[in-house]
Design a protein around this motif. Sequence first.
Motif: not given
Length: 520
Positions: A308-323
């Motif tokens: 439940g704990s992660w590091t990710i690239p600070c410049d990520t542009t991934s878009i999470m979307s909620v329906q």
Amino acid sequence: MWCSTNFFFPVLVAVLVQRAGALVVQENRRFPLGPGGRRAVTSGNTIFTVGSNGTDDNEFNVRYSTNITVNGRNFKVAIDSGSADLWIAPPQDFVFNNTGIPVTNVYGDGSSTNVVGTIGFASVELGGYTADYQAFNNATTIGLTGILDFGLDGLIGFDFGVETSFIKGALGGANIDETRGQPFLSNIFDQTPDQQNFIGISLSRTDDLEGSADASFLINEVDSTYANVVSAPAIPLFPGNNGRWSIPIDGITLDGVSIPVTPSTVPSTPAGTIIALMDTGTPTASFPADFIDRLYAAIPGSVQVTTGSWTIPCDTTSIMSVQIGGQQFPIHPLDLSDITTDSTGTSICSSPFLAIPGNTEFDSLFGDTIMRNIYSLFNFGNTTAKTPTADSTMQFLAQTDPAFAKADVLKVRMANLGQQGTGASGFAAVADPTSPTPTPAPAPAPASDSLATKYGPIIIGLLAANLVVVLILAVLGLVLCVKGGGKSGARKPQYAPVKFAEGEDERRALDGFEDKRYSD
């Protein structure tokens, strides 16, 4: 007359002055600023600013607040759709009706976040609405963080208070009619039976360079910026008898790919959906740990630290979307991580979502991380009994444009990392090693150079136009002077008054304006 310097020269001066006026660069109109430095929006007396009160660059957007008046004194309180009661920590000289009845407001897990005090009654005003005899917790012991340490004086809750009003419970335990301790909005809606009984909330993002999320909070009105929300599907509360702003979530995607949700633990939840509590009083969002792992594992360059704990690239542009209700609500990539600093002083970006254990009321908690991206309409429906009814609903309008959000990420993160003194190295420490290190954005030019570059061609063009006008007038004047030959016996012009038709009306009626309010 044209040859006279008494006329000819003033005309030239007047023309030049009029043209020179166009060279003045008007300053942008500035709006009044509310708490947290956000633009204050006004509409009658029922809309007021909600500000973000983060204390440093790494923990911005932690609390959202508004101003209230209690017995004539001003207090700044956090807004919270996940609780019902009002509590404040007033100064020692504050005068109010103190019942002495003890009350404890419980937030989160464990006693460390409790707010302990006694029940008081006072006149409370908020956005033009006044409850003359409002119950509140006169807090003396405050474990909840992000309130006093952020310069706030307390917190005001906006749910139904069915199971979440600790003040009502304490009054009932003291054999006092617990309805006297009902939430502030319940008291206000008692005064407005002819209105729709709803609130509209938009939360800001302090470091958002696209400037698309100004904050506002209205009672029985809709922010005109998000007027289309009234046409959005009305989502019934689920389950509707718990007094909370919880609704079904149809699904969640990342860059258009569905991320399987953890099966709901709430009884009777439709298959494939989860129940989310919409909570403005929580800075982040919470999901089951296994869902968090599936979500962040799909982000390129992410690294798992623990479950439940992660590091990710600070410049990520991934878009999470909620329906929700058949609508897609994009989440800004900036809301998928927080900047922290490791033991070496290097900035890293880590997942802000918290793991939540399964319970029978909701599966996830949509705090400010999610709600910053959505304009939310909380419709209380028929609240005569102060409990949720079949017509208690929520409506939503997306605030985040994915294209703008992706372009926003690098600029914002570079600015944040630069303020921390890490610059682009912060990216290199956590980014995918196969991707190039981003180039720092160039520093902006000084304001004077910027203005000269921007307006220089315009100014030169206007000066050239002035010169042409002057030359034309000069030539015209000379021609008239030569043609007139200075004849003293020239015939003077004759003037005749212009008569208007009898009964002619010279006025134009203004178009009518009808004040439009929200309706289901």
